[in-house]
Design a protein around this motif. Sequence first.
Motif, PDB file in Angstrom:
ATOM      1  N   UNK A 172      -1.746   4.581   6.872  1.00 20.58           N
ATOM      2  CA  UNK A 172      -0.616   3.999   6.129  1.00 20.58           C
ATOM      3  C   UNK A 172      -1.055   3.268   4.864  1.00 20.58           C
ATOM      4  N   UNK A 173      -2.352   3.136   4.628  1.00 17.25           N
ATOM      5  CA  UNK A 173      -2.851   2.390   3.464  1.00 17.25           C
ATOM      6  C   UNK A 173      -2.583   3.141   2.161  1.00 17.25           C
ATOM      7  N   UNK A 174      -2.022   2.435   1.185  1.00 13.99           N
ATOM      8  CA  UNK A 174      -1.912   2.960  -0.177  1.00 13.99           C
ATOM      9  C   UNK A 174      -3.169   2.539  -0.936  1.00 13.99           C
ATOM     10  N   UNK A 175      -3.843   3.512  -1.546  1.00 12.33           N
ATOM     11  CA  UNK A 175      -5.189   3.283  -2.091  1.00 12.33           C
ATOM     12  C   UNK A 175      -5.190   3.457  -3.603  1.00 12.33           C
ATOM     13  N   UNK A 176      -5.862   2.518  -4.302  1.00 14.40           N
ATOM     14  CA  UNK A 176      -6.027   2.590  -5.759  1.00 14.40           C
ATOM     15  C   UNK A 176      -7.511   2.485  -6.088  1.00 14.40           C
ATOM     16  N   UNK A 177      -7.930   3.134  -7.181  1.00 13.98           N
ATOM     17  CA  UNK A 177      -9.311   3.100  -7.651  1.00 13.98           C
ATOM     18  C   UNK A 177      -9.327   2.560  -9.082  1.00 13.98           C
ATOM     19  N   UNK A 231      -2.916   8.210  -1.665  1.00 17.19           N
ATOM     20  CA  UNK A 231      -3.398   7.929  -3.014  1.00 17.19           C
ATOM     21  C   UNK A 231      -2.263   7.385  -3.877  1.00 17.19           C
ATOM     22  N   UNK A 232      -2.481   6.172  -4.432  1.00 18.88           N
ATOM     23  CA  UNK A 232      -1.518   5.619  -5.381  1.00 18.88           C
ATOM     24  C   UNK A 232      -1.908   5.998  -6.811  1.00 18.88           C
ATOM     25  N   UNK A 233      -3.104   5.580  -7.271  1.00 18.94           N
ATOM     26  CA  UNK A 233      -3.521   5.881  -8.639  1.00 18.94           C
ATOM     27  C   UNK A 233      -5.006   5.583  -8.787  1.00 18.94           C
ATOM     28  N   UNK A 276      -6.940  10.702 -12.744  1.00 18.69           N
ATOM     29  CA  UNK A 276      -7.162   9.337 -13.223  1.00 18.69           C
ATOM     30  C   UNK A 276      -6.332   9.054 -14.469  1.00 18.69           C
ATOM     31  N   UNK A 277      -5.864   7.816 -14.566  1.00 15.10           N
ATOM     32  CA  UNK A 277      -5.250   7.316 -15.787  1.00 15.10           C
ATOM     33  C   UNK A 277      -6.380   6.737 -16.638  1.00 15.10           C
ATOM     34  N   UNK A 320      -0.951  -6.231 -12.238  1.00 13.94           N
ATOM     35  CA  UNK A 320       0.389  -5.697 -12.515  1.00 13.94           C
ATOM     36  C   UNK A 320       0.830  -4.640 -11.507  1.00 13.94           C
ATOM     37  N   UNK A 321      -0.129  -3.969 -10.881  1.00 15.32           N
ATOM     38  CA  UNK A 321       0.218  -2.922  -9.914  1.00 15.32           C
ATOM     39  C   UNK A 321       0.007  -3.384  -8.470  1.00 15.32           C
ATOM     40  N   UNK A 322      -0.136  -4.686  -8.261  1.00 12.58           N
ATOM     41  CA  UNK A 322      -0.511  -5.210  -6.952  1.00 12.58           C
ATOM     42  C   UNK A 322       0.489  -4.823  -5.858  1.00 12.58           C
ATOM     43  N   UNK A 323       1.745  -4.611  -6.212  1.00 12.77           N
ATOM     44  CA  UNK A 323       2.736  -4.238  -5.207  1.00 12.77           C
ATOM     45  C   UNK A 323       2.694  -2.774  -4.815  1.00 12.77           C
ATOM     46  N   UNK A 324       1.853  -1.985  -5.491  1.00  7.89           N
ATOM     47  CA  UNK A 324       1.833  -0.543  -5.239  1.00  7.89           C
ATOM     48  C   UNK A 324       0.656  -0.074  -4.384  1.00  7.89           C
ATOM     49  N   UNK A 325      -0.236  -0.964  -4.021  1.00 10.31           N
ATOM     50  CA  UNK A 325      -1.384  -0.554  -3.195  1.00 10.31           C
ATOM     51  C   UNK A 325      -1.696  -1.630  -2.156  1.00 10.31           C
ATOM     52  N   UNK A 326      -2.339  -1.165  -1.079  1.00 12.82           N
ATOM     53  CA  UNK A 326      -2.821  -2.065  -0.028  1.00 12.82           C
ATOM     54  C   UNK A 326      -4.331  -2.265  -0.118  1.00 12.82           C
ATOM     55  N   UNK A 327      -5.022  -1.213  -0.581  1.00 14.12           N
ATOM     56  CA  UNK A 327      -6.483  -1.229  -0.690  1.00 14.12           C
ATOM     57  C   UNK A 327      -6.862  -0.804  -2.098  1.00 14.12           C
TER      58      UNK A 327
END
Length: 332
Positions: A158-163, A196-198, A225-226, A259-266
């Motif tokens: 269930x983890x939303x992941x950002x790099x 995967x979030x972003x 990647x952005x 700014x994107x803290x609400x879109x990922x868990x990890x």
Amino acid sequence: MTPIGRNGAVDDDEPVEAVLTFHEQADGRKVARLPGGKVVLLDLHQMHRVADGERWSVRLRHKETFAIAEPLDLAREALIPNPVLRSDIAERLSSLVAARPARPVEGTPPAPGPPAEAPEPKPAVVAPAPPAPPPAPQPVPAPKPPAAVSPREVIRAADRVALFVDGANMDGACRAAAYFVDYRKAREFFLAAGQFYAGFYYIADFTASDPLQQRYLDFLSHAGYIVRRRPVKVIRDQDTGERIIKGNLDTEIVLDMLNTVGNYDVAYLFSGDSDFERAVDLLRSRGKRIYVVTARSQLSRELAYVADKPIFFIEEYADTIGRDDRAPGPAR
């Protein structure tokens, strides 16, 4: 070689010629730095001549934020002159050597003399047998190194992941680990079973017309990647005249993480820079899990203290996330 400026005087800021060591980056460019910190890019048409890690005498063409290097000669250790004796000292030493009496050459038999009387034979003495040697100690097997931690051990379905990838810092980490990271493979590996979030990749832009860098950034974009590019700026101190080149993207990385803290868990932070200490501490206070990915030699103590554990050292994952086409030269 002492840097020679445009007017013939010694100039560390914008020399016309210099001796520099070039290192290959992840985007394929071979770069060096002048003593004042200015970045030097090897001429695209001359890149085949210079290997990663080689030291060359070069002629420089200066731009506002960087310089282009045309390689002249490969610098070798032989450029350091060997000491030579002055002629008068050499003649004096030769005369001293010639005046010394000749000594017999080792191994030459001495001149024959009168025969010596044979000594009376003595009774043979039988030596006691030596004691038996103790048994050789059995070698102790070396302990096995601990197995590398897999992201699957810390990422839930269930983890939303950002790099967040600090490109400049990771270039140094890749050199320390002796391989370049394939960020397409890295995305899949560190995502594990999560969602995967972003992915964000940050790079300082020295020149907007570099085809090698542009091709590399296109690859990152296709890999999901952005890409955040920031043009390098030159600031001159009005009092000292010193030129300061600024291309740091730490602020942009922290802003995106917040700014994107609400879109990922990890979040995975690909950097070992201590500048991220407070941002990581703040994000963890909001319930986010922040894992650091870097090389052992690049990890700052401050960041190690506040990041979630484990810390992922890229030396342990070369077979999993390494590029197959090329690798950097040894770290220097």
